[in-house]
Enzyme design. Structure first.
Site, PDB file in Angstrom:
ATOM      1  NE  ARG A   1      -0.066  -4.301  -7.471  1.00 36.21           N
ATOM      2  CZ  ARG A   1      -0.682  -3.384  -8.211  1.00 36.21           C
ATOM      3  NH1 ARG A   1      -1.644  -3.720  -9.034  1.00 36.21           N
ATOM      4  NH2 ARG A   1      -0.340  -2.114  -8.094  1.00 36.21           N
TER       5      ARG A   1
ATOM      6  CD1 TRP B   1       7.363   0.859  -5.585  1.00 39.89           C
ATOM      7  CD2 TRP B   1       8.844   0.210  -7.136  1.00 39.89           C
ATOM      8  NE1 TRP B   1       7.387  -0.519  -5.599  1.00 39.89           N
ATOM      9  CE2 TRP B   1       8.275  -0.937  -6.543  1.00 39.89           C
ATOM     10  CE3 TRP B   1       9.797   0.053  -8.133  1.00 39.89           C
ATOM     11  CZ2 TRP B   1       8.641  -2.239  -6.912  1.00 39.89           C
ATOM     12  CZ3 TRP B   1      10.166  -1.247  -8.506  1.00 39.89           C
ATOM     13  CH2 TRP B   1       9.588  -2.364  -7.904  1.00 39.89           C
TER      14      TRP B   1
ATOM     15  CG  ASP C   1       6.641  -5.449  -2.569  1.00 40.86           C
ATOM     16  OD1 ASP C   1       7.350  -4.510  -2.923  1.00 40.86           O
ATOM     17  OD2 ASP C   1       5.455  -5.571  -2.909  1.00 40.86           O
TER      18      ASP C   1
ATOM     19  CG  PHE D   1       3.126  -9.148  -9.040  1.00 39.65           C
ATOM     20  CD1 PHE D   1       4.211  -9.418  -9.867  1.00 39.65           C
ATOM     21  CD2 PHE D   1       2.402  -7.970  -9.285  1.00 39.65           C
ATOM     22  CE1 PHE D   1       4.579  -8.553 -10.903  1.00 39.65           C
ATOM     23  CE2 PHE D   1       2.756  -7.097 -10.315  1.00 39.65           C
ATOM     24  CZ  PHE D   1       3.837  -7.387 -11.123  1.00 39.65           C
ATOM     25  CB  SER D   2       3.622  -8.851  -3.061  1.00 42.02           C
ATOM     26  OG  SER D   2       4.894  -8.278  -3.217  1.00 42.02           O
TER      27      SER D   2
ATOM     28  CD  GLU E   1       1.828  -1.071  -5.497  1.00 42.28           C
ATOM     29  OE1 GLU E   1       1.879  -1.450  -6.678  1.00 42.28           O
ATOM     30  OE2 GLU E   1       2.826  -0.628  -4.901  1.00 42.28           O
TER      31      GLU E   1
HETATM   32  C1  FRU Z   1       4.681  -3.172  -4.517  1.00 42.99           C
HETATM   33  C2  FRU Z   1       4.395  -4.013  -5.744  1.00 42.99           C
HETATM   34  C3  FRU Z   1       3.235  -4.957  -5.474  1.00 42.99           C
HETATM   35  C4  FRU Z   1       3.484  -6.054  -6.454  1.00 42.99           C
HETATM   36  C5  FRU Z   1       4.985  -6.136  -6.482  1.00 42.99           C
HETATM   37  C6  FRU Z   1       5.575  -6.450  -7.827  1.00 42.99           C
HETATM   38  O1  FRU Z   1       5.988  -2.719  -4.432  1.00 42.99           O
HETATM   39  O2  FRU Z   1       4.136  -3.178  -6.852  1.00 42.99           O
HETATM   40  O3  FRU Z   1       1.966  -4.368  -5.586  1.00 42.99           O
HETATM   41  O4  FRU Z   1       2.909  -7.259  -6.069  1.00 42.99           O
HETATM   42  O5  FRU Z   1       5.466  -4.863  -6.055  1.00 42.99           O
HETATM   43  O6  FRU Z   1       6.955  -6.676  -7.712  1.00 42.99           O
END
Ligand code: FRU
Length: 486
Positions: free
Chosen positions: A150, A286, A25, A82-83, A202
């Site tokens: 998140r 993914w 991301d 994380f993001s 997400e």
């Molecule tokens: C989305 C995600 C987010 C997370 C990040 C982890 O692609 O799964 O939810 O913060 O990637 O790398």
């Protein structure tokens, strides 16, 4: 890992990709001091997803990028950074800055700290305009005792004078809205649920978009889901509505797709760009991203896109509504050679990067659904290995397709994908196709960006682009080869 080169066979030449390692991301997008900052989920230790940190790059023009390594590192071996997002705290609402720090240098990042125990929201601040970060000693700023909480996106809401955070309560299928006066103390004020669920929500984003040709603005909420998109894996949906600083009220619960391709996920927009809403997304999925056939690096970002809404876009001959429109921000100065006119059109590119734009009209387009006539765009290498794109009309509108077969053997890598487009005038259909072709990625924008269609491709050394059309079409336009930016 060794620093890899940007001239590897499938490596895009006008798109951002990490120097090496695995990227997902986009994060922390903020514009200040004449620079667009792009942070990103990065595993510099391997070419598969691992424990991510924030990688960092900057650009003056959104096409030439400079790498700066890791900006926010993990504090323990199992803490994933994380993001999240970043903003400019010009008025020092957070109290992190003193008079010695110029307002344009006051960057605050808001990210998720992921550990096996939980996901919490955290701050880090920079006093040098986004290059070096210090974590806030009072972290976390939000902890709801959850392992599925998140991706905070924060922006300043002018009318209420407060910071707003949209953040995913992933397994509850909720986007939670929080507000704050100082970025440190947050209060949850509402939630939103809607659309496709998939496995989880997400990376949300909430933006105020201008409606082209009017003085109107509408709010758009982006919600990414993964896995569980109808095409398979990851994808981004959006909702159109209004926002009063606390609650997002959608006009309807129609699921609209931000991109109809397979590889456009976790989109984020830049903060501090005034009325211009500019964003990009991770160009992968993914389902197969950890196995794609690139070597020292994996994944690129899409090109930056200017976003707006358009009114009265015809969904079918009887219904017209709002639609997101996206315009790729690809610098005209990148153009090397060009050709234009009627089809057939053909051009070679030294870099393997191209831009093209064509206009398609014709008599009786779509009057006969058994007529296989099409417009075809072929990107090939000297051995004839290719990607085929094209448009096939029906009486219900047209279908734009990509055929990326024989490129990457993976059961979840869809080889043939199509996006539906209804013309503005069903009696006299006109299709405008704008494409950015860049070795490992092809981005298509149809009818001034009302349909975006982004897909990765894996043909080495593809340096020829050919556009041809069957008799019933009149197709004219232009192809440009592009200079590389690395
Ligand atoms: C989305 C995600 C987010 C997370 C990040 C982890 O692609 O799964 O939810 O913060 O990637 O790398």
């Amino acid at each position: 890992m060794a620093v890899s080169r940007y001239d590897e066979p499938i490596r895009p030449q006008v798109h951002y990709s990490p120097p090496y390692g695995f990227m997902n991301d986009p994060n922390g997008m903020v514009y200040t001091n004449g620079l667009y900052h792009l942070f990103y989920q990065w595993n510099p230790k391997d070419t598969v997803a691992g424990v991510p940190q924030w990688g960092h790059a900057t650009s003056e023009d959104l096409v030439h990028w400079k790498n700066h390594g890791v900006a926010i590192a993990s504090t323990t071996e199992d803490e994933g950074v994380f993001s999240g997002s970043a903003i400019l705290d010009v008025d020092n609402t957070s109290g992190f800055f003193d008079g010695s720090v110029k307002p344009e240098d006051r960057v605050v990042a808001i990210f998720t700290s992921n550990t096996p125990e939980k996901q919490t929201q955290n701050l880090a601040y920079s006093t040098d305009g986004g290059f070096n970060f210090t974590r806030y000693s009072g972290n976390p700023v939000i902890d709801v005792n959850s392992t599925q909480f998140r991706d905070p996106k924060v922006f300043f809401h002018e009318d209420t004078g407060k910071w707003v955070m949209v953040v995913a309560k992933s397994f509850d299928y909720e986007i939670a809205f929080y507000t704050s006066s100082d970025l440190k103390n947050w209060e949850q004020v509402s939630t939103f649920t809607g659309g496709l669920y998939g496995y989880q929500y997400e990376v949300p984003d909430l933006v105020k978009l201008p409606v082209v040709g009017t003085s109107e603005y509408k709010w758009v909420l982006f919600v990414s889901i993964n896995p569980g998109m109808p095409l398979g894996g990851s994808g981004t949906q959006y909702f159109i509505g209004d926002f009063d600083g606390e609650t997002f009220k959608p006009d309807d619960y129609v699921v609209r797709m931000a991109d109809f391709g397979k590889d456009w996920y976790a989109a984020q927009t830049w903060s501090n760009t005034g009325d211009d809403v500019l964003g990009l997304a991770w160009a992968s999925n993914w389902q197969y991203t950890n196995e794609v056939p690139t070597k020292a690096w994996r994944s690129c970002m899409s090109v930056a896109r200017q976003m707006a809404l358009k009114k009265n876009v015809k969904y079918n001959p009887g219904y017209a509504g709002y639609s997101l429109i996206q315009e790729p921000l690809i610098n005209k100065e990148l153009r090397a050679d060009s050709c234009h006119g009627n089809t057939p059109l053909s051009l070679k590119s030294e870099t393997g990067a191209f831009e093209f734009r064509i206009n398609i009209t014709g008599k009786d387009l779509g009057s006969d659904n058994t007529d296989p006539s099409s417009v075809r765009i072929t990107i090939s290498n000297s051995t004839g290995h290719r990607t085929l794109l094209g448009l096939r009309p029906f009486d219900t509108g047209a279908h734009f397709f990509i055929d990326r077969s024989n490129q990457f053997e993976h059961p979840l890598f869809n080889e043939k994908i199509s996006a539906y487009v209804n013309p503005d005038d069903n009696d006299n259909p006109v299709y405008d196709i704008h494409g950015i072709v860049d070795r490992g990625i092809i981005e298509i924008f149809i009818n001034n960006g009302t349909i975006a269609f982004t897909n990765t491709v894996f043909v080495a050394d593809a340096d020829k682009l050919l556009i041809e059309a069957d008799e019933k079409f009149t197709v004219n336009g232009e192809i440009h080869s592009l200079k590389g930016t690395w």
